[in-house]
Design an enzyme around this catalytic site. Structure first.
Site, PDB file in Angstrom:
ATOM      1  CB  SER B 100      -1.143  -0.151   0.956  1.00 23.18           C
ATOM      2  OG  SER B 100      -0.041   0.285   2.675  1.00 23.18           O
ATOM      3  CG  HIS B 114      -4.847   4.658  -1.638  1.00 19.80           C
ATOM      4  ND1 HIS B 114      -5.650   4.214  -2.268  1.00 19.80           N
ATOM      5  CD2 HIS B 114      -4.813   4.183  -0.367  1.00 19.80           C
ATOM      6  CE1 HIS B 114      -5.850   3.433  -1.361  1.00 19.80           C
ATOM      7  NE2 HIS B 114      -5.154   3.094  -0.515  1.00 19.80           N
ATOM      8  N   GLY B 278      -0.509  -5.844  17.927  1.00 19.59           N
ATOM      9  CA  GLY B 278       1.055  -5.867  17.927  1.00 19.59           C
ATOM     10  C   GLY B 278       1.197  -5.425  16.245  1.00 19.59           C
ATOM     11  NE  ARG B 280       6.872  -0.545  13.334  1.00 19.47           N
ATOM     12  CZ  ARG B 280       8.511   0.056  12.933  1.00 19.47           C
ATOM     13  NH1 ARG B 280       8.841   0.863  12.325  1.00 19.47           N
ATOM     14  NH2 ARG B 280       9.560  -1.352  13.504  1.00 19.47           N
TER      15      ARG B 280
END
Lengths: 320, 320
Positions: B100, B114, B278, B280
């Protein structure tokens, strides 16, 4: 309650304009009266932008008369309200009147303040169910103990009039509410707190079965609402001329980014605004800063003032 | 799929750095490899900030191996997935691999792009349930028909390889997905669209009962993924030196504010990131622009280029 809201709004805006004027600026509030199209209620939103002292200040009072949609009812029931409908599946009529404000100063040594005081009333099969909510919290980019202690002490004085332990409870509530829970395993508070409460009926004893005391609730709102100016403006006047660097301004912008995150992702008021049909969306979003910044993996170095601030946002402290 | 993701990432980052270099800038991608602490998977996030041409560009590939929590399962079931657990209440193991990117240029005449292409696999009692999702969309601050037509035509060419009508369906899906629904009664698209799809099994017929064709799905991802550079960089090279005013830059900042609103309030990927333990968080939020702006009640006057843009964001158009 409407009178209280108007008084708080007038006092606060008066102080902001006075400070702008004494800084040699002609910035003043744009007053915007609005009605909810095809729905009940409306409000007065006052916004000052691009001042010398204040980058953006939005203060609004609003009255919404509508029916709770299923999502709102569900949210309120999980917070302990019965909200018994006359017939299963009925949507319940409600009204809410409140004052709210977010003010972002230009100088990174001047903190952002937010306050919101509201009264909620729902017509249920058991009669009227009503409660108060609100709070005032401070979001500095840098930690200045003198300022933060002054702020918390003023808030404590306002709460003490409602009984012993009220400040402690509402201070804790604030530390637990204004948290970017998505920022790290323990989350990160958006600022140094203040007070926050919701679903309060004016019965300030710990006994939750106790009867509502709406008079006491109104007195509490009055006490807190009228403490705002004393909490905030002495800090502004003390820091208004503090010199600052480009780096300090950038750090403030990064903290503003976190402010935007909280308001768009977690804030109950924003969610309520989004869910209310016919609401003036600009009034809901006036809390957003004029400018904000996101840098990838920005972590201040240990020993810096920026790092000190983050440590405190991650580990709320007692200031009184 | 991982190979495709790495190729897309390498091509895109290479182009960005080439353009920065030819503009006399030394800005380059910071490469950040990370693992999900105490969980499966990880990723490579590349971020370039404060370039001469690009204010911020974040490109990431990630692999998440985990178990669906109840909220995720619920969301996926409402989108038509069975997700039958072996025993009632079981959480299902899943893995997702994807690429992405969000890239915000400096010049307000250069649009933001995007893209996101991903492959999802869940182990259920009925065996593996798998699907593809993704899309590429363009967000300019100003309308330049030549650019937008080029972009959409390239996307159409990429979709046409998967069959007739695929572009039309995914173009419509895009117009319906990237919408700030809270902005006015009909909402406001964040840009001029492109393509968007989810829950696609590679069976591109309208017959939803048809069998999955994962090979066709991979070919589709490959076709779309490899079309990105051709969609975007010719536009950038055309507009890179367009002169712009302070007012045009401010308008771009206001549109960036709307971009932030969409990503924090509505975006499925952000919500998925927030819900994944968990993860990031900086990788989830790399899509946010370096800077953004909110002005109260900013409505461009009729007849201006800014007003033209808003009209198009509110009323999506066909560009092919």
């Amino acid at each position: 309650m409407e009178l209280l809201c108007m008084q708080v709004q007038a006092d606060f805006c008066g102080n902001i304009e006075r400070i702008e004027k004494s800084a040699g600026s002609e910035a003043s509030f744009k007053v915007d009266k609005w009605e909810r199209k095809d729905h009940g209620g409306g409000g007065i939103t006052c916004v000052l932008q691009d001042g010398k002292v204040f980058e953006k200040s939005g203060v609004g009072i609003s009255v919404v008369v509508s029916k709770l949609n299923p999502k709102m009812q569900e949210a309120m029931r999980t917070r302990g309200h019965k909200l018994t409908p006359p017939n299963e599946g009925d949507t319940l009529p409600f009204s809410v009147v409140g004052v709210s404000c977010v003010t972002h100063p230009v100088n990174p040594h001047c903190p952002t303040i937010h306050y919101n005081y509201r009264y909620f009333e729902v017509e249920t099969a058991d009669g009227i169910e009503a409660w108060f909510g609100g709070g005032t919290d401070l979001t500095p980019a840098y930690i200045n103990e003198e300022d933060i202690k002054h702020f918390h002490n003023t808030q404590k004085k306002a709460c003490d009039r409602s009984g012993p332990g009220v400040y402690d409870r509402f201070k804790k509530w604030c530390d637990e509410y204004f948290v970017n829970t998505h920022r790290g395993p323990n989350g990160e508070c958006r600022g140094v707190g203040g007070i926050f409460f919701d679903d309060v009926t004016g019965n300030f004893s710990e006994d939750k079965e106790g009867k509502p005391d709406y008079e006491a609730g109104f007195r509490h709102q009055m006490s807190c609402g009228s403490s705002i100016c004393e909490s905030f403006f002495p800090i502004i006047e003390r820091r208004i001329n503090s010199p600052f660097t480009k780096e300090e301004k950038e750090w403030q912008q990064i903290r503003r980014g976190r402010y935007v995150e909280f308001n768009l992702v977690h804030d109950r008021g924003t969610k309520f605004g989004f869910a209310t049909p016919g609401v003036r969306i600009e009034a809901v979003l006036m809390s957003l800063p004029l400018t904000a910044r996101w840098e990838y993996e920005h972590h201040p170095e240990e020993g810096t003032k920026e790092h000190e601030a983050v440590m405190i946002f991650q580990n709320p402290r007692n200031w009184v």
